[in-house]
Design a protein around this motif. Structure first.
Motif, PDB file in Angstrom:
ATOM      1  N   ALA A   1     -27.646 -25.234  15.698  1.00 22.94           N
ATOM      2  CA  ALA A   1     -28.574 -25.731  16.715  1.00 22.94           C
ATOM      3  C   ALA A   1     -27.869 -25.889  18.061  1.00 22.94           C
ATOM      4  N   ALA A   2     -26.620 -26.353  18.026  1.00 25.08           N
ATOM      5  CA  ALA A   2     -25.880 -26.579  19.282  1.00 25.08           C
ATOM      6  C   ALA A   2     -25.546 -25.253  19.973  1.00 25.08           C
ATOM      7  N   VAL A   3     -25.045 -24.265  19.213  1.00 26.24           N
ATOM      8  CA  VAL A   3     -24.679 -23.007  19.877  1.00 26.24           C
ATOM      9  C   VAL A   3     -25.923 -22.255  20.353  1.00 26.24           C
ATOM     10  N   ALA A   4     -27.080 -22.498  19.729  1.00 22.43           N
ATOM     11  CA  ALA A   4     -28.309 -21.907  20.271  1.00 22.43           C
ATOM     12  C   ALA A   4     -28.538 -22.401  21.696  1.00 22.43           C
ATOM     13  N   ARG A   5     -28.261 -23.689  21.922  1.00 23.15           N
ATOM     14  CA  ARG A   5     -28.498 -24.269  23.248  1.00 23.15           C
ATOM     15  C   ARG A   5     -27.466 -23.839  24.279  1.00 23.15           C
ATOM     16  N   ILE A   6     -26.212 -23.752  23.890  1.00 28.34           N
ATOM     17  CA  ILE A   6     -25.171 -23.532  24.914  1.00 28.34           C
ATOM     18  C   ILE A   6     -24.590 -22.121  24.907  1.00 28.34           C
ATOM     19  N   SER A   7     -25.043 -21.278  23.992  1.00 30.77           N
ATOM     20  CA  SER A   7     -24.541 -19.896  24.010  1.00 30.77           C
ATOM     21  C   SER A   7     -25.669 -18.870  23.855  1.00 30.77           C
ATOM     22  N   HIS A   8     -26.572 -19.085  22.911  1.00 30.21           N
ATOM     23  CA  HIS A   8     -27.585 -18.048  22.668  1.00 30.21           C
ATOM     24  C   HIS A   8     -28.710 -18.088  23.695  1.00 30.21           C
ATOM     25  N   LEU A   9     -29.191 -19.290  24.027  1.00 31.50           N
ATOM     26  CA  LEU A   9     -30.200 -19.385  25.085  1.00 31.50           C
ATOM     27  C   LEU A   9     -29.660 -18.865  26.428  1.00 31.50           C
ATOM     28  N   PRO A  10     -28.432 -19.202  26.827  1.00 29.86           N
ATOM     29  CA  PRO A  10     -27.911 -18.616  28.078  1.00 29.86           C
ATOM     30  C   PRO A  10     -27.970 -17.092  28.106  1.00 29.86           C
ATOM     31  N   HIS A  11     -27.717 -16.458  26.955  1.00 34.85           N
ATOM     32  CA  HIS A  11     -27.804 -14.995  26.925  1.00 34.85           C
ATOM     33  C   HIS A  11     -29.236 -14.519  27.135  1.00 34.85           C
TER      34      HIS A  11
END
Lengths: 303, 303
Positions: free
Chosen positions: B173-183
């Motif tokens: 959930a965290a990497v979705a917010r700070i890595s995947h959504l930015p992409h």
């Protein structure tokens, strides 16, 4: 043609115009609301006197104050220098043109927008080289005074920029896409990340850092910029919402984000490989031809 | 405790793990699907032999292949080294844990995710210092084998990273917010900009360049990363859509974006001022205490 310039507001942009124009041989002076230690440049707080000199010496008057201070300054221009050629460096073009028209100053007004800046502000942050190599949009709508157009374009070129001729409305729509929407997305991305708490913030690296950088700009500056371009920003935001909605739908139904990612990759390559061409064969008083060339990616590097 | 490590897949991340662990005194060897000139490191293309050695020497086996190659590699692990301690460095944790369980290897599996990388790939792009100072998430869900947990954490520390203990689902959930959504936002922003044509692309500067940078990543890599985290990305995207919809509503009704811009500014400051704290007073076999400390922003810098 006079090479005299009168700059109203000597913050980062106005102060840099005064320095750069002077370095290129223009005779320049300025006004600022608050006293400025302008290191030998002629900057005072007496707006009436500064404008009286502009009227006497037929200077090009440059509006370089925030949108919120525009009405007060235009009132003084209308009183003390109503016949002077007039331009601005205040970002969004439609609200400035509207204010200028309200004060009866449209006849000799040609808007401008240098695409340069730093995160700092004020006279001390400026420099004569701020505009070197930058794009400087000069409005090229039908009916503008050709003589003023050439003076504004010459000022931009003498400051080291290249001139991008554009219809005011097309400028506003374009900057909504490449400057105002990025600020809004950065703000939203920062909030979504922070909503993930300490774990998410601690894992944030390159993509999050870059994607949220401009959310660090002072909120009142960002707000003023975005809210002055309400119509353009709405259009850009609707485009973004449509694309994000399509991504959301694809993710929920088929689990793929192929179209979104591939379109974005192609678009990013268009940006990094984008090359301007020099406008060389256009009569510089033919504003229609100029703005069509600007729309196609052309710039003026000389007159 | 064995200090032997067997790395399956010696691309950027796996190749860097092999180099960094070896530099820290581990005895390491690896497998890669295609032959690699590994400059003195023991890397072969014989998966069965590499895993037989891991079983004999009780090595920690590191899965460092793309998600798409995981099943084939896990089948070999189940056949040749089913008793070995097992970890991975494959980004999203839920699909990896699912694949590991399907192959009956869950008992000694503890997932990991070093938050490091470059835009390059392959053995030659790796280095022993890739993880220096980086966060390395180590899954800390209930029921994991404490001995394996310590070996994985020690590998991360010996590679120069600090360990962030986190439940697998919270990591995703965290990497979705700070890595995947930015992409995803970068891709959409690039497309909206390009839709503005040559004029917009020619005016794009700092905010557009930063906001679209990761849209330049190879689309197949971005897709694989995002699509493996479908549920987490949907949640982060819905959060973003909600905030953008609110901004759109405020812009249309009152013309203000104050709340969006101010919230984003506060969030960006939370990120830039975020400070990790050292987890010092927790029993390193108490996974619940570890993941709660990780959730609160804590990291392990030593065992």
């Amino acid at each position: 043609m006079s090479s005299r310039v009168c700059v109203l507001g000597t913050g980062l942009i106005g102060g840099s115009v005064l320095r750069a124009a002077t370095a290129a041989g223009w005779i320049g002076w300025g006004w600022n609301r608050t006293p400025v230690d302008a290191q030998g440049f002629d900057v005072t707080t007496d707006l009436a006197a500064v404008l009286a000199r502009a009227a006497t010496e037929d200077a090009l008057v440059v509006l370089a104050v925030p949108v919120t201070a525009l009405d007060e300054v235009l009132r003084a221009v209308a009183e003390h220098a109503p016949g002077c050629a007039l331009t601005d460096v205040v970002s969004v073009k439609a609200p400035v043109a509207g204010a200028v028209a309200r004060h009866g100053l449209a006849a000799r007004f040609v808007g401008g927008h240098p695409m340069a800046g730093t995160s700092e502000s004020g006279w001390d942050a400026g420099s004569a080289s701020l505009f070197a190599g930058a794009a400087w949009v000069v409005a090229a709508d039908d009916g503008l005074d050709p003589d003023t157009w050439l003076r504004v374009a010459r000022l931009a070129l003498d400051c080291g920029a290249h001139v991008v001729p554009a219809a005011a409305a097309e400028h506003d729509a374009a900057v909504a896409r490449i400057s105002h929407l990025p600020h809004l997305l950065a703000a939203v991305l920062a909030s979504v990340g922070a909503e993930g708490g300490a774990l998410a913030l601690g894992l944030g690296a390159g993509s999050f850092r870059d994607g949220t950088r401009v959310a660090g700009t002072r909120p009142e500056l960002t707000r003023a910029m975005l809210e002055a371009n309400r119509a353009g920003l709405q259009e850009a935001l609707d485009d973004a919402l449509g694309r994000l909605g399509a991504a959301r739908g694809a993710l929920a139904s088929t689990g793929t984000v192929a179209a979104t990612v591939e379109d974005g990759h192609d678009a990013r390559r268009l940006f990094t490989e984008h090359e301007r061409f020099d406008i060389t064969d256009v009569d510089p008083t033919d504003l229609r031809a100029l703005r069509e060339a600007g729309r196609a990616g052309g710039v003026l590097r000389a007159l």
